[in-house]
Design an enzyme around this catalytic site. Sequence first.
Site, short mmCIF file in Angstrom:
data_model
loop_
_atom_site.label_atom_id
_atom_site.label_comp_id
_atom_site.label_asym_id
_atom_site.label_seq_id
_atom_site.Cartn_x
_atom_site.Cartn_y
_atom_site.Cartn_z
N THR A 43 -33.60 5.35 -15.39
CA THR A 43 -33.22 6.20 -14.31
C THR A 43 -34.47 7.30 -13.92
O THR A 43 -34.33 8.41 -13.22
CB THR A 43 -32.83 7.33 -15.58
OG1 THR A 43 -31.68 6.14 -15.94
CG2 THR A 43 -32.38 8.76 -15.73
N THR B 10 -29.93 -11.29 -38.41
CA THR B 10 -29.16 -10.76 -38.40
C THR B 10 -28.37 -9.70 -37.32
O THR B 10 -29.39 -9.38 -36.81
CB THR B 10 -30.14 -9.71 -40.09
OG1 THR B 10 -28.37 -9.40 -40.71
CG2 THR B 10 -30.63 -8.97 -39.46
N1 ASP Z 1 -29.57 2.47 -16.81
C1 ASP Z 1 -30.40 2.85 -16.60
C2 ASP Z 1 -31.52 1.67 -16.59
O1 ASP Z 1 -31.08 0.68 -17.31
C3 ASP Z 1 -30.62 3.25 -17.72
C4 ASP Z 1 -32.29 4.44 -18.28
O2 ASP Z 1 -32.89 4.24 -17.49
O3 ASP Z 1 -32.26 4.80 -18.86
O4 ASP Z 1 -31.80 1.06 -15.83
#
Ligand code: ASP
Length: 341
Positions: A15, A277
């Site tokens: 992201t 766990t």
């Molecule tokens: N879907 C994204 C990823 O893991 C979410 C993020 O970057 O936080 O690449």
Amino acid sequence: MSKKSSILLIYTGGTIGMVKDFETGALKNFNFDQLLNQIPELKLLDCDISTISLEQPIDSSNMQPTNWVDICNIINENYADHNGFVVLHGSDTMSYTASALSFMLENLSKPVILTGSQLPIGDLRTDAKENLITAAQLASLRKNGRPYITEVCLYFEYKLYRGNRTTKASAEHFEAFASPNCIPLATSGVNLTIADQNLRPYRRKKLIVHEKMITDILVIHLFPGLNEELLTQMLTKTKFSGVILKTFGNGNASTQPWFLKLLKNCIDRDIPVVNVTQCLSGVVQMGNYETSTQLGQLGVISGKDITTEAAIAKMMYLLGQDLGKQVFKTIFETSIRGEMC
Ligand code: ASP
């Protein structure tokens, strides 16, 4: 190397570097150089920053062990010329990658800090800037001429964690990660406060990169009503090298004979079965309840307080080391990278 600290930013995707596709509304990766232009503040840090990107940046849901090998090789190739590394990574599988890198990079004596963000760097309310700037600052810290931090860490929302102790706990909050069985290594407030006594000690040894990760393992999450036929099919008709059993409470499971027989069958075939766990925190203690006594007697391995992410990475790594059954069990039950108590 100049007197100034020198760090390498490794961009893998996520992201932090994404932008909205106006046609579909979905987030997709964009150009890494554009990403750096968004944070001119990085130039204010008292360190030299160089950058490198995976050939094809990815959403971390697509992360594969081959990508871990690529990241390790980038670190290895740039190890002598840099004091620390920041890996920009999607948050979805960041704890898996942090765990894997901790095992694949033996004798690490420099910081490798993974970070990312919940909102893209171009977003008005983004959490990316603080995460990236502080991760870079932590990676550049030195004490007595040596790197201050010498392990794989994860930095997110004002906290630096041991990477292999983390798990993604929120898809909503900026505080996306938890490290329930290990306190943060550092916190960022008005000051950067480092818990020196919890850091792994500096070692003067040559970095060794372990590329071999065996991936044909099963993770079985127990639940009331787990189907005998399905599990029998899975454990007797398919080929696999290891099992991670996600048990109840502090390592308990059903005592139904068919279930225990299936586990015994795996262990008799030298397929390691590890007890982890389902609880977010706490430790596996086989023998504490009658519902775990037989697991211990069968030779099930205790995952103690390891996270599922770290258990998967440790199993892939140890299976790649071709160890005998007893040695595998002994090493799995021993903390080798600070991953368990
Ligand atoms: N879907 C994204 C990823 O893991 C979410 C993020 O970057 O936080 O690449």
